[in-house]
Design an enzyme around this catalytic site. Structure first.
Site, PDB file in Angstrom:
ATOM      1  N   LEU A 165       3.139  10.909  12.401  1.00 17.38           N
ATOM      2  CA  LEU A 165       4.258   9.839  12.658  1.00 17.38           C
ATOM      3  C   LEU A 165       4.341   8.979  11.193  1.00 17.38           C
ATOM      4  O   LEU A 165       5.440   8.644  11.061  1.00 17.38           O
ATOM      5  CB  LEU A 165       3.671   9.071  13.708  1.00 17.38           C
ATOM      6  CG  LEU A 165       4.557   7.908  14.280  1.00 17.38           C
ATOM      7  CD1 LEU A 165       5.856   8.419  14.866  1.00 17.38           C
ATOM      8  CD2 LEU A 165       3.770   6.949  15.157  1.00 17.38           C
ATOM      9  N   GLY A 197      -8.345 -10.339  -5.272  1.00 15.14           N
ATOM     10  CA  GLY A 197      -9.069  -9.193  -5.664  1.00 15.14           C
ATOM     11  C   GLY A 197      -8.353  -7.929  -6.090  1.00 15.14           C
ATOM     12  O   GLY A 197      -8.333  -7.650  -7.107  1.00 15.14           O
ATOM     13  N   HIS A 236       2.649 -10.440   1.934  1.00 19.18           N
ATOM     14  CA  HIS A 236       3.271  -9.608   2.876  1.00 19.18           C
ATOM     15  C   HIS A 236       4.801  -9.292   2.794  1.00 19.18           C
ATOM     16  O   HIS A 236       5.276  -8.663   3.227  1.00 19.18           O
ATOM     17  CB  HIS A 236       2.688  -9.832   4.322  1.00 19.18           C
ATOM     18  CG  HIS A 236       1.432 -10.094   4.298  1.00 19.18           C
ATOM     19  ND1 HIS A 236       0.393 -11.177   4.154  1.00 19.18           N
ATOM     20  CD2 HIS A 236       0.306  -9.100   4.332  1.00 19.18           C
ATOM     21  CE1 HIS A 236      -0.812 -10.854   4.355  1.00 19.18           C
ATOM     22  NE2 HIS A 236      -0.820  -9.644   4.549  1.00 19.18           N
TER      23      HIS A 236
HETATM   24  N1  GLN Z   1     -10.327  -8.403  -1.860  1.00 19.22           N
HETATM   25  C1  GLN Z   1      -9.668  -8.029  -0.917  1.00 19.22           C
HETATM   26  C2  GLN Z   1      -8.059  -7.618  -1.613  1.00 19.22           C
HETATM   27  O1  GLN Z   1      -7.745  -8.297  -2.331  1.00 19.22           O
HETATM   28  C3  GLN Z   1      -9.149  -8.608   0.159  1.00 19.22           C
HETATM   29  C4  GLN Z   1      -8.205  -8.088   1.308  1.00 19.22           C
HETATM   30  C5  GLN Z   1      -8.443  -8.579   2.745  1.00 19.22           C
HETATM   31  O2  GLN Z   1      -8.482  -9.704   2.598  1.00 19.22           O
HETATM   32  N2  GLN Z   1      -7.771  -7.881   3.598  1.00 19.22           N
HETATM   33  O3  GLN Z   1      -7.633  -6.697  -1.441  1.00 19.22           O
END
Ligand code: GLN
Ligand code: ZN
Length: 759
Positions: free
Chosen positions: A18, A435, A697
């Site tokens: 999918l 990160g 996002h």
């Molecule tokens: N340290 C992770 C990153 O930067 C944190 C990701 C997350 O909060 N889901 O990808």
């Protein structure tokens, strides 16, 4: 004859068919017809995997999300998408992923966590004058397909109460819309009745979570109305994730023909439940765990089923999964590298269907008819207790030796923050990232080649070191203050640690849908967890050797590793979390020893782990906070501990966030700035905080002015000495072309602010 069924089946396909179909469609490399063909194929295969069940759920599959399907089924399309052709894929995916209409960005609907799982649903939006009407085309298409194949099906639709409560409403309370919505659900029941559909499963997880006093009135009204609308179709009301054991009146009174209870997450004593269900035609018992991957303990399941059968008779009983199997991987037979000691202990969706059928046989024709399976099951169950390595005396003695002082830092924040200011010189409004940097195709290809042993470890390491060097050079050049190594070595922030920690295994195809086409492969924690050797130090110290600026060490926290794994069941969650915490604590020590003075321990799943019912929450928050502290409190005063959290409403756990005693936290906040910060102000949050100033996002590049004004807003509520400047979350899913200007704009905004504050 007792019935067998499951509440829902995984959608993505054994090899993520999918996902590939959707992503090709979005890139326009396949057309509508081809997507339809592939989707039909996926659904047909799912049904054939369930062909031994006496009722197969249908309409539980989805091209994106089942809550979004409900939005479409009842035409609750938010205004901004209404100019798009109705009931089309174009409109559907626009709601899920956002679109552009006449050069104008139309933002996607919000996503939120589906109860306490890592599955994200699309949040319905109800406008002040919300109308509903039934749009049954997609449902009818599926009914036709299933009918043509002779599947004994039962359609699944989200129930009206849960649908309303999961949405955001403009009205002051969601039940304002209830009567309008019930008319549309009424039409659905009439339609299904006219198609001679015998059962409709209406999912109402909310009924298991709300106290009976709150839900009873609306639940009674809802199901009385729906009961009257149906001339033929019967309702199986499915509750799950919590038990109904304290909701006896609800079970007894509700005018539905069938009720499903989750027997894994709640205790239902047979006699009480049978009494409550006296007036029902069907009682569905969820004895096979839909949220874990261990083989069913048949004896334990029969201990629930047999007394019920004694009271109700087997004709009234349906053996079922506790919740939808959506949260499980698909088929254990695809795994070729799991140890022989562990593999027989496991059961994925396809195997769970077999367990359901077996248990159904046992209660229909007596347990003697499965006597061999019972003894085999018993034998395997005993073996689980003696898997080599499951109990480590060293881990046990470390747990026993934990003292109160291991959870507490040497000095309080006020004192250590002064020391930290001395040891790491940072400007006002320090800039940093969360990160990860983009996972480029080069990295993905190298990782795949390394796994297939097409390149050597040396070559793989070289690719990673090169990537880290580029990430460091980039950050130096754009003048960020606290750098990161970029997480090039991690396929996923939990799976990576799952691969390295003892007591954990990872799978080849154990994918679980997280949202839309995104899937994760949760590690499986089968034994005591500990760290054999350093997990991140070589990468982070390599990064630090390339720059004079501080590099932040990056780790995933114990609660998040626990929450995003399948866990063993013979010890408590708290104990597992403490074991992981000790492993992370060792890594923190090694990072500190290698000269890293800023260490971030991510806990994005802290809020997600919060139990659904209030009575269980305090205990969870207590051990969750302690796990974080156990992993981080032993550092020197001069070492600065950061944490990062996202996807959450933090308002209800703010006291626990304070209790983490982390020197700096970064939080996802661009979408809910106001509300979130209000809570931090009310509580006089004493530590440093980086509210995300750019939404990672979205592909939109925030201008320096936009970031500058967000920062100015933040400064109206938070003391300037406490503010850090960073994006919302990791940059892993973005492209370099997007992050380069975005981060440059972020740094420029922070610099402008420094100047203006100093003047
Ligand atoms: N340290 C992770 C990153 O930067 C944190 C990701 C997350 O909060 N889901 O990808
Ligand atoms: Zn995040």
């Amino acid at each position: 004859m007792a019935l067998s069924s499951c509440l829902g089946f995984p959608r993505i396909g054994p090899k993520r068919e999918l996902k590939w179909a959707l992503e090709k469609y979005w890139k326009k490399s396949i057309d509508d017809d081809e997507l339809q063909r592939r989707y039909d194929d996926i659904r047909i295969r799912r049904w054939s995997a369930q062909s031994t069940l006496s009722q197969v759920p249908i309409f539980d599959c989805s091209l994106y999300d089942h809550v979004l399907d409900t939005v479409q089924l009842f035409s609750a399309i938010p205004q901004r998408f209404q100019t798009l052709p109705s009931n089309t894929r174009e409109q559907y995916f626009a709601m899920a992923r956002g679109t552009t209409i006449a050069k104008k960005e139309i933002p996607a609907m919000d996503m939120s966590k589906w109860f306490d799982t890592n599955y994200h649903y699309i949040v319905p939006e109800f406008e002040s004058n919300q109308q509903f009407s039934l749009q049954p085309e997609h449902l009818l298409q599926e009914l036709d397909l299933a009918t043509s194949l002779g599947i004994p099906f039962r359609p699944v639709v989200l129930g009206p109460l849960s649908f309303l409560l999961l949405g955001k409403s403009q009205a002051s309370q969601p039940f304002t819309y209830l009567d309008a919505l019930l008319e549309a659900y009424g039409s659905l029941l009439q339609l299904l009745s006219s198609c001679n559909v015998e059962w409709l499963q209406l999912d109402e997880p909310m009924l298991a979570i709300l106290p009976e006093s709150e839900s009873m009135h609306y639940a009674m009204h809802t199901y009385e109305v729906l009961n009257k609308q149906s001339t033929y179709t019967k309702i199986l009301l499915a509750t799950y994730f919590e038990s109904l054991h304290d909701k006896k009146n609800l079970i007894y009174e509700l005018p539905v023909e069938g009720i499903h209870v989750d027997c894994i997450n709640g205790i239902h004593t047979a006699s009480t439940l049978a009494h409550c269900a006296e007036r029902k035609e069907l009682v569905s018992l969820g004895v096979v765990d839909g949220r874990n991957i261990w083989r069913n303990d048949l004896e334990e399941s029969l201990a629930i089923l047999e007394p019920m059968q004694d009271i109700l008779g087997h004709e009234k009983i349906m053996v079922n999964s506790s919740c939808s199997l959506l949260h499980c991987p698909i088929d254990i037979r695809l795994e070729s590298s799991i140890s022989k000691n562990i593999l027989p202990q496991m059961s994925f969706a396809v195997q769970k269907i077999k367990e359901i059928v077996l248990l159904t046989t046992a209660i229909t024709t007596g347990r003697e008819s499965i006597i061999h399976e019972l003894s085999h099951n018993e034998h395997i169950r005993k073996e689980r207790l003696s898997i080599p390595g499951i109990h480590s005396p060293d881990v046990q003695s470390r747990l026993d030796a934990i003292k109160q002082k291991d959870f507490v830092r040497n000095n309080p924040f006020e004192k250590r923050s002064e020391i930290q200011k001395e040891s790491v010189q940072l400007p006002l409004f320090p800039t940093t990232t969360i990160g990860s940097f983009p996972q480029t195709d080069d990295l993905r290809i190298a990782r795949a080649q390394y796994k297939k042993q097409e390149i050597t470890q040396g070559e793989y390491t070289e690719t990673l070191r090169k990537n880290i060097a580029e990430v460091i050079k980039f950050q130096d050049e754009i003048d960020l203050d606290v750098l990161v190594h970029g997480e090039a070595e991690r396929n996923d922030m939990v799976e990576y640690f799952g691969e390295l920690l003892e007591g954990c295994i990872t799978t080849e195809f154990g994918w679980v849908q997280s949202y839309g086409s995104r899937c994760v492969k949760p590690p499986i924690i089968y034994g005591d967890v500990y760290r054999k050797k350093e997990m991140t130090v070589p990468w982070i110290s390599w990064a630090q050797s390339l720059t004079t600026r501080p590099v932040k060490g990056m780790l995933t926290g114990p609660v998040t590793i626990l929450k995003w794994s399948f866990i063993r069941q013979d010890i408590s969650k708290k104990t597992i979390a403490y074991q992981i915490a000790l492993a992370i604590r060792d890594e923190v020590s090694d990072l500190e020893k290698s000269g890293i003075s800023i260490i971030q321990i991510d806990e994005p799943a802290l809020r997600e782990g919060l139990p659904l019912i209030p009575e269980k929450q305090a205990d969870y928050l207590n051990w969750a906070v302690n796990s974080f502290k156990l992993s981080s409190s032993h550092v020197k005063d001069s070492t600065q501990i950061h944490s990062h959290m996202c996807y959450s409403e933090f308002n209800d756990i703010i006291d626990s966030i304070i209790a983490l005693d982390a020197d700096v936290i970064s939080i996802e906040s661009t979408r809910s700035n106001m509300e979130l910060l209000d809570t931090f102000i009310q509580k006089k949050y004493p530590y440093a905080i980086g509210p995300g100033v750019y939404d990672i996002h979205s592909p939109v590049i925030p201008s320096s002015d936009t970031i500058y004004s967000s920062l100015n807003y933040i400064l109206t509520v938070i003391n300037s000495s406490q503010v850090w400047v960073n994006p919302d979350c990791g940059l892993k899913t973005r492209k370099w072309e997007e992050i380069t200007p975005s981060l440059a704009n972020m740094v420029a905004a922070a610099k402008k602010l420094r100047q203006n504050i100093v003047q």
